[in-house]
Design an enzyme around this catalytic site. Structure first.
Site, short mmCIF file in Angstrom:
data_model
loop_
_atom_site.label_atom_id
_atom_site.label_comp_id
_atom_site.label_asym_id
_atom_site.label_seq_id
_atom_site.Cartn_x
_atom_site.Cartn_y
_atom_site.Cartn_z
N ASP A 10 3.20 2.68 1.81
CA ASP A 10 2.24 3.28 0.26
C ASP A 10 2.22 2.02 -0.80
OD1 ASP A 10 0.31 3.30 -1.56
OD2 ASP A 10 -0.73 4.54 -0.94
N HIS A 26 -1.68 2.64 2.16
CA HIS A 26 -2.31 3.04 1.53
C HIS A 26 -3.77 2.86 2.08
CE1 HIS A 26 -4.01 4.71 -1.94
NE2 HIS A 26 -4.98 4.09 -1.65
#
Length: 222
Positions: A164, A191
């Site tokens: 992420d 993400h």
């Protein structure tokens, strides 16, 4: 079966909420909290899927506090617009909408909350600041590393992607150290890995995270 409700928060704000109903008796109520892209087709499909699992699922349109009917896509311009709207709406007033949405499905029994992206952060805030939730599942909520001093009022499970770009792993470790009793899972993904409309979608991680979430819900809600 799905419908759109008009709800009113405790401060008088009226807003829409997408309601997905299970085919039989509900296992409980579930508030599904949007990403920064509004209650778009993806979020509606997420609510529909939880309804198929037996929950009376409701997805409040938190962006109605800025402008009704916002449904963004996932290109660069939409990401920029979503971030701008999120900043204008803030995190405090949406909690009033989340509380109203929870009340709307409380007739189904115990109520849980699940959220993604911005909704993952709001899920943590709802679990720590609002009464009446039995369980919570937070997906890749940005900024939670700075909110670890908050204490949850219900069991919470977390899901993060190790790749992420927006959430460093040291924030995840900070959360783990502050709340060693809460399950924190990290996946080989980036993400937004749960969203099949995004390039960062990682189906295996999404499947495992969803299975863990459903098991957690069954354990604490039914």
């Amino acid at each position: 079966m799905a419908d759109t409700l008009k709800l009113k928060a405790s401060d008088g704000h009226a807003f829409d909420a997408y309601l997905a109903q299970p085919s039989g008796k509900p296992r409980g109520g579930l508030v599904v909290i949007q990403e920064i892209f509004g209650v778009n087709s993806h979020m509606k499909s997420v609510a529909d899927a939880y309804a198929e699992d037996g929950y009376l699922a409701i997805c409040p349109a938190l962006y109605d506090r800025y402008k009704p009917g916002i449904e963004l896509g996932y290109d660069e311009d939409d990401v920029t617009e979503g971030r701008e709207i999120r900043a204008k709406v803030g995190n405090d007033d949406p909690l009033l909408d989340i509380a109203a949405a929870a009340d709307a499905v409380r007739s189904a029994g115990r109520v849980g909350v699940v959220g993604y992206c911005w909704g993952g952060t709001l899920t943590w805030l709802a679990a720590t600041k609002l009464d009446g939730f039995s369980v919570a599942s937070s997906y890749y909520g940005g900024g939670i590393g700075g909110l670890v001093d908050l204490q949850p009022k219900c069991p919470v499970i977390f899901h993060f992607g190790e790749q992420d770009h927006a959430i460093p792993m040291d924030e995840v470790e900070k959360l783990r150290k502050a709340h060693p009793d809460l399950p924190v899972h990290v996946y080989p993904a980036g993400h937004g890995f749960n969203c099949d409309a995004r390039g960062s979608y990682e189906p295996k991680s999404a499947e495992i995270a969803r299975e863990r979430t459903l098991q957690f819900f069954k354990q604490h809600m039914g």
